[in-house]
Design a protein around this motif. Structure first.
Motif, PDB file in Angstrom:
ATOM      1  N   THR A 169       7.633  -3.951 -13.374  1.00  0.00           N
ATOM      2  CA  THR A 169       7.174  -3.984 -11.440  1.00  0.00           C
ATOM      3  C   THR A 169       8.377  -3.137 -10.947  1.00  0.00           C
ATOM      4  OG1 THR A 169       5.787  -4.682 -10.372  1.00  0.00           O
ATOM      5  CG2 THR A 169       7.089  -6.160 -10.706  1.00  0.00           C
ATOM      6  N   SER A 170       7.139  -2.581  -9.435  1.00  0.00           N
ATOM      7  CA  SER A 170       8.547  -1.913  -8.929  1.00  0.00           C
ATOM      8  C   SER A 170       8.978  -2.714  -8.201  1.00  0.00           C
ATOM      9  CB  SER A 170       7.784  -0.780  -7.925  1.00  0.00           C
ATOM     10  OG  SER A 170       7.700  -1.460  -6.772  1.00  0.00           O
ATOM     11  N   GLU A 171       9.882  -2.750  -7.261  1.00  0.00           N
ATOM     12  CA  GLU A 171      10.934  -3.612  -6.345  1.00  0.00           C
ATOM     13  C   GLU A 171      10.307  -3.827  -5.587  1.00  0.00           C
ATOM     14  OE1 GLU A 171      14.687  -1.660  -5.416  1.00  0.00           O
ATOM     15  OE2 GLU A 171      13.807   0.177  -5.225  1.00  0.00           O
ATOM     16  N   CYS A 172       8.964  -3.315  -5.012  1.00  0.00           N
ATOM     17  CA  CYS A 172       8.465  -3.289  -3.733  1.00  0.00           C
ATOM     18  C   CYS A 172       6.137  -3.785  -4.355  1.00  0.00           C
ATOM     19  CB  CYS A 172       7.907  -1.420  -3.599  1.00  0.00           C
ATOM     20  SG  CYS A 172       9.179  -1.376  -2.118  1.00  0.00           S
ATOM     21  N   SER A 173       6.743  -4.506  -4.995  1.00  0.00           N
ATOM     22  CA  SER A 173       5.133  -4.553  -5.271  1.00  0.00           C
ATOM     23  C   SER A 173       5.317  -6.186  -5.427  1.00  0.00           C
ATOM     24  CB  SER A 173       5.180  -4.632  -7.167  1.00  0.00           C
ATOM     25  OG  SER A 173       6.515  -6.140  -7.809  1.00  0.00           O
ATOM     26  N   GLN A 189       5.938 -12.686  -9.387  1.00  0.00           N
ATOM     27  CA  GLN A 189       6.913 -12.792  -9.962  1.00  0.00           C
ATOM     28  C   GLN A 189       6.053 -14.971 -10.967  1.00  0.00           C
ATOM     29  OE1 GLN A 189       7.241 -10.940  -8.003  1.00  0.00           O
ATOM     30  NE2 GLN A 189       9.253  -9.903  -9.371  1.00  0.00           N
ATOM     31  N   VAL A 196      10.205 -10.958 -15.364  1.00  0.00           N
ATOM     32  CA  VAL A 196      10.220 -10.066 -14.594  1.00  0.00           C
ATOM     33  C   VAL A 196      11.587  -8.849 -14.241  1.00  0.00           C
ATOM     34  CG1 VAL A 196       9.496  -8.731 -12.100  1.00  0.00           C
ATOM     35  CG2 VAL A 196       8.194 -11.564 -13.528  1.00  0.00           C
ATOM     36  N   SER A 229      12.540  -5.692 -12.307  1.00  0.00           N
ATOM     37  CA  SER A 229      12.403  -5.302 -11.109  1.00  0.00           C
ATOM     38  C   SER A 229      12.671  -3.645 -10.933  1.00  0.00           C
ATOM     39  CB  SER A 229      12.714  -5.680 -10.156  1.00  0.00           C
ATOM     40  OG  SER A 229      13.067  -4.730  -8.925  1.00  0.00           O
ATOM     41  N   THR A 289      13.133   1.834  -6.445  1.00  0.00           N
ATOM     42  CA  THR A 289      11.540   3.069  -7.107  1.00  0.00           C
ATOM     43  C   THR A 289      12.036   4.402  -5.855  1.00  0.00           C
ATOM     44  OG1 THR A 289      12.100   1.825  -4.191  1.00  0.00           O
ATOM     45  CG2 THR A 289       9.911   1.044  -5.939  1.00  0.00           C
ATOM     46  N   MET A 326       7.272   3.366  -7.205  1.00  0.00           N
ATOM     47  CA  MET A 326       8.239   3.230  -9.150  1.00  0.00           C
ATOM     48  C   MET A 326       8.659   3.917  -9.138  1.00  0.00           C
ATOM     49  SD  MET A 326       7.505   1.367 -11.982  1.00  0.00           S
ATOM     50  CE  MET A 326       6.387   0.334 -11.491  1.00  0.00           C
ATOM     51  N   GLU A 363      14.390   1.026 -18.701  1.00  0.00           N
ATOM     52  CA  GLU A 363      14.399  -0.277 -18.834  1.00  0.00           C
ATOM     53  C   GLU A 363      13.226  -0.660 -20.061  1.00  0.00           C
ATOM     54  OE1 GLU A 363      16.293  -2.818 -17.215  1.00  0.00           O
ATOM     55  OE2 GLU A 363      15.993  -2.251 -14.963  1.00  0.00           O
ATOM     56  N   THR A 405       1.641  -0.815  -2.024  1.00  0.00           N
ATOM     57  CA  THR A 405       1.893  -1.562  -2.025  1.00  0.00           C
ATOM     58  C   THR A 405       2.367  -2.932  -0.193  1.00  0.00           C
ATOM     59  OG1 THR A 405       4.111  -0.484  -0.851  1.00  0.00           O
ATOM     60  CG2 THR A 405       4.537  -1.098  -3.725  1.00  0.00           C
TER      61      THR A 405
END
Length: 480
Positions: A174-178, A183, A196, A198, A201, A207, A215, A235
């Motif tokens: 999932t994106s770092e901004c999700s 989590q 999870v 990360s 973006t 993403m 990944e 987001t």
């Protein structure tokens, strides 16, 4: 005490009591000129603590008088044009009417023999939403308490559908901004803190598909299992929408469940002009929608949808007293067969009333208005030398911060922005949110009120600048 039970003999008492409560709220809404009074926890708590709950007032009017002092007077009012903080929307009147009806009848949407028509209304709304998303004829779903519950259920189904000899090998991307619920869900599902992954973006806080592919490749090469990819359509901080078509293709290539968290961006499903921003969502295995964010519904009103109704079996448990197995063969529609909850409110009625009175286009136009307002707000911030703004909005959020003259220590700039937010809240004149970007303190407008104007935004920016400048003036003098 039986006089307080709602039944055929107390219908008039019910009507008068509710009318009194509605009248007081209506009067408060009509008289409220700012979103908050600025009351502090220390100031309000003694009054609440002083209430003796073992000594009832015995009268609804007296209880409402007390409630005025304990709650209504100091509530944070989302209908105010200068409430600009979180994903809280003003609510539409048809939905509030639905809330009054569902609370009084008090249906529980777990089984047919507790809800009857309510079950069918909820199912019709699930079908309607699935059609708007484009999930196909096998789609299904259920109303939930909110996005966190929906995301948890999505990852539960993904975990059960994944083929892995041990949970420790499963990975979620999932994106770092999700949303943080990704989590939290992984922890609740016993997947461990490393489950999870990360994904970085791009400059628009979406993403990066290239990074996701890398990944996923690394995951497989290490003998791990890509369980799910969680894309975000809106987001919380930036309103950014991940590249859904590219993510869908990668999820399919690597055999991962694709979940789209559209808790915020689901308003686009009703938009007459912006539906294309969700292109690709129709390829998801599951989708989260929060009507209480961008459909202008009272909390709570949310849903979880799946492409394949059969996957909901992972949440199905049969109890002889409630939904025995024989009811499946008898084609009795028990919604508890699909839900993580058992007892569940008829929250679907609020959306039903909204659509029957306003129509989807009516709701969508309101969401379009706040998106257009955010675009205008970005222009203001981008042209204002007092501020820097992070990204041009896709939906209706703006992340920005006050920036003083060059040479001011970064830590002091952070403190000035934090102080400005707190001072503004304490004044009650407006409410804005805060967040961090790159470790630095920023402020945030979440624009979900069509009554908010560019003039309101301009006025709030002036207030923030005033508080920040005062703070810096005092601290720079002390420092020298």
């Amino acid at each position: 005490m039986r006089s307080h039970l709602l039944n055929d003999t107390t219908a008039e008492h019910y009507r008068r009591s509710v009318a009194d409560g509605v009248g007081r709220v209506a009067a408060k809404l009509a008289a409220t000129r700012q979103p908050f009074t600025g009351v502090t926890p220390d100031a309000l708590a003694p009054a609440v603590d002083a209430v003796d709950l073992d000594r009832p007032l015995g009268d609804t009017g007296a209880a409402l008088d007390e409630l005025e002092e304990l709650y209504l007077r100091d509530a944070v009012y989302f209908h105010s044009p200068r409430y600009l903080a979180h994903l809280n929307c003003p609510v539409v009147i048809p939905a509030v009417v639905g809330e009054a009806v569902l609370s009084a009848v008090n249906s529980s949407l777990d089984t047919w023999d507790q809800s009857a028509g309510g079950t069918l209304i909820e199912r019709r709304l699930i079908d309607w939403t699935a059609e708007r998303i484009g999930l196909g004829p096998a789609a299904d779903g259920v109303f939930t308490s909110g996005g966190t519950q929906s995301n948890l259920q999505a990852l539960l189904l993904a975990r059960q559908e994944a083929s892995a000899p041990e949970l420790s090998r499963l990975r979620i991307f999932t994106s770092e901004c999700s949303h943080f619920s990704v989590q939290k869900s992984a922890t609740l599902l016993g997947l461990g803190p490393d489950a999870v992954v990360s994904v970085p973006t791009d400059g628009h806080k979406r993403m990066q598909a290239v990074a996701l592919e890398a990944e996923l490749m690394g995951c497989v090469s290490e003998g791990l299992v890509p369980m799910a990819v969680v894309a975000t359509a809106g987001t919380t901080d930036f309103g950014s929408i991940d590249p859904l078509p590219e993510i869908a293709a990668l999820a399919a290539q690597y055999g991962a469940w694709m979940h789209v968290d559209a808790a915020y961006g689901c308003g686009l499903l009703a938009s007459p002009t912006r539906r294309h921003l969700l292109d690709g969502i129709e390829r998801a295995d599951s989708v989260t929608v929060d009507y209480h964010k961008s459909f202008f519904q009272p909390v709570s009103s949310s849903a979880f949808l799946v492409r394949d109704a059969a996957t909901l079996r992972h949440a199905t448990y049969h109890a002889d007293y409630l939904n025995p197995r024989r009811t499946v063969a008898e084609r009795i529609p028990n919604q508890v067969d699909k839900s993580l909850q058992t007892t569940r409110r008829f929250d679907a009625l609020k959306l039903w009333m909204t659509l029957r009175v306003m129509g989807a286009d009516g709701v969508g136009r309101l969401f379009d208005e706040v998106c257009e307002l955010a675009a205008a707000g970005w222009e203001l911030l981008d042209a204002d030398p007092r501020y820097e703004v992070v990204v041009r909005p896709s939906l209706s959020t703006l992340v920005y911060r006050y920036v003083p003259e060059a040479g001011t220590r970064p830590e002091l700039v952070d403190q000035a922005n934090l102080h400005a937010r707190k001072a503004l809240f304490a004044s009650g004149e407006a409410v804005v949110a805060g967040t961090t970007v790159g470790g630095r303190q920023y402020l945030k407008f979440t624009l979900l009120n069509p009554e908010t104007t560019v003039g309101d935004i301009t006025a709030v920016l002036d207030l923030i600048a005033g508080h920040a400048e005062q703070f810096l003036g005092e601290n720079l003098v002390h420092a020298s």
